[in-house]
Design an enzyme around this catalytic site. Sequence first.
Site, PDB file in Angstrom:
ATOM      1  CG  HIS A 151      23.365  34.500  54.190  1.00  0.00           C
ATOM      2  ND1 HIS A 151      22.057  34.912  54.181  1.00  0.00           N
ATOM      3  CD2 HIS A 151      23.500  33.623  53.180  1.00  0.00           C
ATOM      4  CE1 HIS A 151      21.413  34.287  53.214  1.00  0.00           C
ATOM      5  NE2 HIS A 151      22.268  33.512  52.590  1.00  0.00           N
ATOM      6  CG  ASP A 191      22.900  33.378  49.212  1.00  0.00           C
ATOM      7  OD1 ASP A 191      22.047  32.533  49.553  1.00  0.00           O
ATOM      8  OD2 ASP A 191      22.799  34.584  49.488  1.00  0.00           O
ATOM      9  CE1 TYR A 220      35.897  46.800  35.305  1.00  0.00           C
ATOM     10  CE2 TYR A 220      35.446  48.860  34.211  1.00  0.00           C
ATOM     11  CZ  TYR A 220      36.179  47.701  34.314  1.00  0.00           C
ATOM     12  OH  TYR A 220      37.184  47.451  33.421  1.00  0.00           O
TER      13      TYR A 220
END
Length: 139
Positions: free
Chosen positions: A22, A64, A109
């Site tokens: 998670h 989530d 990035y």
Amino acid sequence: MLINIHPLLSPELLHALRAMGHGDEIALVDANFPGTSNAQRLIRLDGVTITDAASAVLSVLPLDEFVDVPVFTMEVVGNPEEVPPAVADLRAIVGDRAACGTLERHAFYARARTCFAIVQTGETRLYANIILKKGVVRS
């Protein structure tokens, strides 16, 4: 072969998705993304579009629900308000499941470098990059 598992989910990708906990994140990126130099774990899906990869991953990965923004795409350099076709398609796949945020190219990035894995697709459309934060699996 497995029942009800999308065929694009390779053994390596399934292993990574199962091993994630998670709050861990996974980046799905286009063919131009510097995957090899940025990934802790690089999984290649050459010849696969970003939308097919995202659909396959999201068929087994919950997002989530405990964060405001569990999904991020990359902003267009010099025009952060623009929504490229690949990003519009990715947002449609995520749909109402989660809010989608954007990150400036170098911030994307940097965040991708911290992801559990980077999945490099064969997508050639520009800005076809997305980061997904894993949620909890409910029984």
